[in-house]
Enzyme design. Structure first.
Site, PDB file in Angstrom:
ATOM      1  N   GLY A  75       0.826  -1.206   0.000  1.00  0.00           N
ATOM      2  CA  GLY A  75       0.000   0.000   0.000  1.00  0.00           C
ATOM      3  C   GLY A  75       0.854   1.248   0.000  1.00  0.00           C
ATOM      4  N   ASN A  76       0.218   2.388   0.214  1.00  0.00           N
ATOM      5  CA  ASN A  76       0.963   3.642   0.288  1.00  0.00           C
ATOM      6  C   ASN A  76       0.297   4.568   1.305  1.00  0.00           C
ATOM      7  OD1 ASN A  76      -1.016   5.441  -1.181  1.00  0.00           O
ATOM      8  ND2 ASN A  76      -0.664   3.880  -2.753  1.00  0.00           N
ATOM      9  N   ARG A  77       0.893   5.714   1.506  1.00  0.00           N
ATOM     10  CA  ARG A  77       0.462   6.591   2.596  1.00  0.00           C
ATOM     11  C   ARG A  77      -0.712   7.499   2.268  1.00  0.00           C
ATOM     12  NH1 ARG A  77       4.254   6.934   6.714  1.00  0.00           N
ATOM     13  NH2 ARG A  77       6.339   6.194   6.181  1.00  0.00           N
TER      14      ARG A  77
END
Ligand code: C5P
Length: 384
Positions: free
Chosen positions: A180-182
């Site tokens: 995932g990412n932020r």
């Protein structure tokens, strides 16, 4: 529009100086203009914050003994009241009955917060934080007054259909893990909410689990492939597509049906295999590039991309943004600076808005993500 009592807390001169407007509390000034009728009729929203026990009582019984209560009787727009007083006064049956009466009449009464009050006491009765009241007001404005004419969309995007993507995609590795990412999705949600407020029909393809904004249809997705399919499905008749989502460029090549074990196999000798598994990745489709390619020379829909950039030795944030706009060929590119502590998950953003075919840059912020969204829609409305 303060009441006479309110002026004991903040004086007339302060209100006049800060607002640059005359301050009246009664109906006996500028009589030729009939302000007590005009102000109420022209208002889009009336907010009484704080609403004292006395004001609630006067409003509930329809008194009209000062300018504010006159305005409350002439207004036909949504009304928001935020009671604030000592806990005993708030809980008194008289106050509760007044609140019930006002609520039945359609006034949006915001429950008070709990906490330290004006004296040493604390409990329910505290004025909610300005941000919370602002959010309530925004929702009331989006909803309109509920009359048939107000229900018809108004605003610069009325009659437009827009698709917005938001959030960071999650690319599953096994039933419990993902890449995932932020990205929090807040900027995409602000774009969707603002477009709805400006009259657009809005579909929000979201990989973020935030609360749906009023008047927005949310299509929940998780992965880049799901997002691509949902955007394609919603594309028909779209006037604008805003790709605010942080779409993962890669996904694990295979999905493992069962949780990958720390010790993932037992060798022929019966010893556990302690080797670390490799995770091969494959490239995800670039949804934005696909949209631009699919419209092939046509100018519709208007396509807006986002670029999360950090400056580095090879160029500044803006230089990377310009190169990306050239590469992606979208109509508008919103470039923001990112990093572990900037932008992601925050309520504020600083962006540079670039338009294809011009060197002009619109710098916005630091400002709330709603203000940034408004600036993006201004640019898009211009293009439309
Ligand atoms: O190339 P980069 O990922 O920085 O481009 C960002 C823009 O492209 C964003 O608007 C993002 O939503 C979009 N994008 C996409 N599909 C991808 C990767 C990014 O639509 N696979």
């Amino acid at each position: 529009m303060p009441t006479a009592s309110a002026l004991h807390f903040v004086g007339e001169a302060t209100w006049a100086a800060l607002s640059g407007k005359p301050v009246h509390t009664d109906v006996w000034s500028d009589i030729t203009e009939v302000p007590h009728v005009r102000i109420g009729r022209e208002a889009d929203l009336v907010v009484v914050a704080p609403a004292t026990a006395d004001l609630l009582a006067r409003a509930a019984t329809g008194q009209a003994d000062d300018l504010l209560t006159n305005v409350l009787l002439t207004a036909r727009c949504p009304v928001v009241m935020a009671p604030a007083m000592h806990t005993e006064m708030y809980e008194h049956p008289a106050t509760q009955a007044n609140i019930a009466t006002l609520s039945e009449r359609g006034v949006h009464v915001v429950p008070p917060a709990s906490g330290r009050l004006t004296g040493r006491d604390s409990g329910p009765g505290r004025l909610p934080e300005p941000e919370e009241l602002f959010e309530v007001c925004r929702r009331e404005l989006a909803r309109g007054s509920g009359t048939p004419s107000a229900a018809a969309p108004r605003g610069p995007l009325a009659g437009r259909r827009v698709v917005v993507t938001a959030g960071g995609t999650r690319e599953p590795l096994d039933p419990v893990r993902f890449l995932g990412n932020r990205s929090s999705g807040k900027q995409g949600y602000a774009l969707a909410r603002t477009a709805a407020e400006r009259g657009a029909e809005v579909v929000l393809v979201s990989a973020a689990g935030l609360e749906a904004p009023a008047g927005v249809r949310v299509v929940p997705v998780e992965t880049a492939l799901e997002m691509e399919a949902a955007v394609r499905a919603e594309l028909a008749d779209a006037d604008v597509v805003v790709m605010a989502a942080a779409v993962a460029d890669f996904r694990p090549a295979t999905y493992t049906e069962h949780k990958i074990k720390k010790t993932h196999a037992v060798g022929a000798d019966g010893a556990p295999d302690e080797s670390v598994p490799a995770v091969p990745l494959v490239r995800n489709p670039d949804i934005l590039a696909g949209l631009v390619a699919a419209r092939a020379g046509a100018s519709s829909p208007v396509v807006v991309g986002f670029a999360a950039e950090t400056g580095d030795a090879s160029g500044s944030v803006l230089e990377h943004g310009r190169a990306k706009l050239a590469r992606k060929s979208c109509d508008v590119l919103v470039v923001n600076e990112v990093g572990a502590d900037v932008t992601f998950g925050k309520d504020e953003n600083t962006v540079h808005v670039l338009r294809r075919g011009t060197d002009a840059v619109l710098d916005v912020g630091p400002a709330s993500k709603d203000v940034v969204a408004g600036a993006v829609w201004d640019v898009v409305t211009d293009l439309l």
